[in-house]
Design an enzyme around this catalytic site. Sequence first.
Site, PDB file in Angstrom:
ATOM      1  N   ASP A  73     -10.988  -8.631   6.974  1.00 47.29           N
ATOM      2  CA  ASP A  73     -12.647  -8.006   6.844  1.00 47.29           C
ATOM      3  C   ASP A  73     -13.369 -10.238   7.167  1.00 47.29           C
ATOM      4  OD1 ASP A  73     -12.602  -5.854   6.699  1.00 47.29           O
ATOM      5  OD2 ASP A  73     -13.440  -6.001   4.611  1.00 47.29           O
ATOM      6  N   ASP A  84      -5.217  -6.489   5.908  1.00 52.56           N
ATOM      7  CA  ASP A  84      -6.515  -6.226   5.053  1.00 52.56           C
ATOM      8  C   ASP A  84      -7.869  -7.185   4.665  1.00 52.56           C
ATOM      9  OD1 ASP A  84      -8.198  -4.312   4.179  1.00 52.56           O
ATOM     10  OD2 ASP A  84      -7.470  -3.689   2.734  1.00 52.56           O
ATOM     11  N   ASP A  90      -3.212 -17.817   1.574  1.00 48.26           N
ATOM     12  CA  ASP A  90      -4.341 -18.859   1.116  1.00 48.26           C
ATOM     13  C   ASP A  90      -4.919 -20.039   1.348  1.00 48.26           C
ATOM     14  OD1 ASP A  90      -1.603 -20.145   0.207  1.00 48.26           O
ATOM     15  OD2 ASP A  90      -2.251 -21.093  -1.716  1.00 48.26           O
ATOM     16  N   LYS A 125       3.349 -15.562   2.481  1.00 48.27           N
ATOM     17  CA  LYS A 125       3.362 -16.343   0.945  1.00 48.27           C
ATOM     18  C   LYS A 125       4.656 -16.333   0.799  1.00 48.27           C
ATOM     19  CE  LYS A 125       1.132 -18.381  -2.486  1.00 48.27           C
ATOM     20  NZ  LYS A 125       0.377 -19.353  -2.218  1.00 48.27           N
ATOM     21  N   TYR A 166       1.106  -1.634  -0.230  1.00 48.99           N
ATOM     22  CA  TYR A 166      -0.273   0.611   0.132  1.00 48.99           C
ATOM     23  C   TYR A 166       0.738   1.108   0.330  1.00 48.99           C
ATOM     24  CZ  TYR A 166      -4.042  -2.738   0.753  1.00 48.99           C
ATOM     25  OH  TYR A 166      -5.314  -4.059   0.296  1.00 48.99           O
TER      26      TYR A 166
END
Length: 366
Positions: free
Chosen positions: A254, A250, A226, A194, A143
């Site tokens: 959620d 993020d 994942d 990852k 970001y």
Amino acid sequence: MSQAHTIAILPGDGIGPEVTAQAVRVIDALNERHSAAISYEQAPFGGAAYDLHGVPLPDTTLDLARRSDAILLGAIGGPKWESIERSLRPERGLLGIRSELNLFSNLRPAILYPELADASTLKPEIVSGLDIMIVRELTGGIYFGQPRAIEQTEQGERRGFNTLVYTEPEIRRIAHSAYTIAMQRDKRLCSVDKANVLESSELWREIVTDVGKAFPEVELSHMYIDNACMQLIRSPKQFDVLVTGNLFGDILSDAASMLTGSIGMLPSASLDENGKGMYEPVHGSAPDIAGKNMANPIATILSLAMLLRSSFERADLADIVESAVRSVLKSGMRTGDIAKPGEPTVSTSEMGDAILAAIPVATNSN
Ligand code: NAD
């Protein structure tokens, strides 16, 4: 008399002003009934600040945030500001305040209140008693990484790109923050990355493991993002604390919020190295219900409780607010987002009224 504390209130856009108004009423009640000695000042932020001052994070708002002991934010953004220049959009104000105040550690608890077990889309036996904490790195990663742009290639095609970068100090401080939180809980930390594909994740895994040497009591595990998404839906109670980077955090937080039934219930905190923090509901500005007095104010009121506990070290006041919320939920009162189909619902301000009514008057207030 307790030591005075100050809060910068940034209502923002959409349902932001509606939900923060209810949290302000709670502060007033704590001042009146428990001599909490909390003062507050409001300032425009996000789209509302753009409309007034032409920028989403005016200097006066940033000054107030710096001067205050803590910040309580509603939410920002909405369709009205989606087509303005990217650097002036409300979301840039949010990224700006997080990086200006160095709020690198984002804590998102996902707790399922027993009264709301039915509100989750997952089977009650999978989620009942859920109590996990997601620690998301907030001021680094993709970001913020440079370079980033949408550019024209020599072939006349457009190309969009971002950069995923983490430095060793950035990983060390978020890992330290996550281990510290794990020590206060069940002492289990799962680091999500990852590392099988990304070099930045390889470094992340190495540093998180290294920081763990100072926390021998904490059981560390690693999981690929994942698999973590899958496990969060399959068997969420296996987790205690999860720590991850900005982008993965993020998305994971959620997903975790939906395990609990409604995004309208979930608070969050973003802290700097000294524990100063900005507290905000996990949800956004909900343009679809803004201005209708329908939003659930509980996520914002619980964010205030987190603020009282973490930044002001007033666990006594935080407990009062959290038990008021619990007793209102127990009484069956529901805003639309947490009601079962056909169940009667209350408005934002009615939910605020009920929570205020559940805050007792101190017997020895002085
Ligand atoms: P959102 O969280 O605003 O809304 C998603 C859904 O949840 C909507 O149906 C909404 O009505 C519902 N909802 C959200 N909060 C609720 C509450 N308190 N009570 C009842 N229902 C609630 O997410 P979105 O629709 O993806 O984004 C809308 C805007 O908010 C966008 O401009 C986005 O950029 C912004 N946003 C801001 C923040 C923030 O301020 N931190 C976070 C996320 C999104």
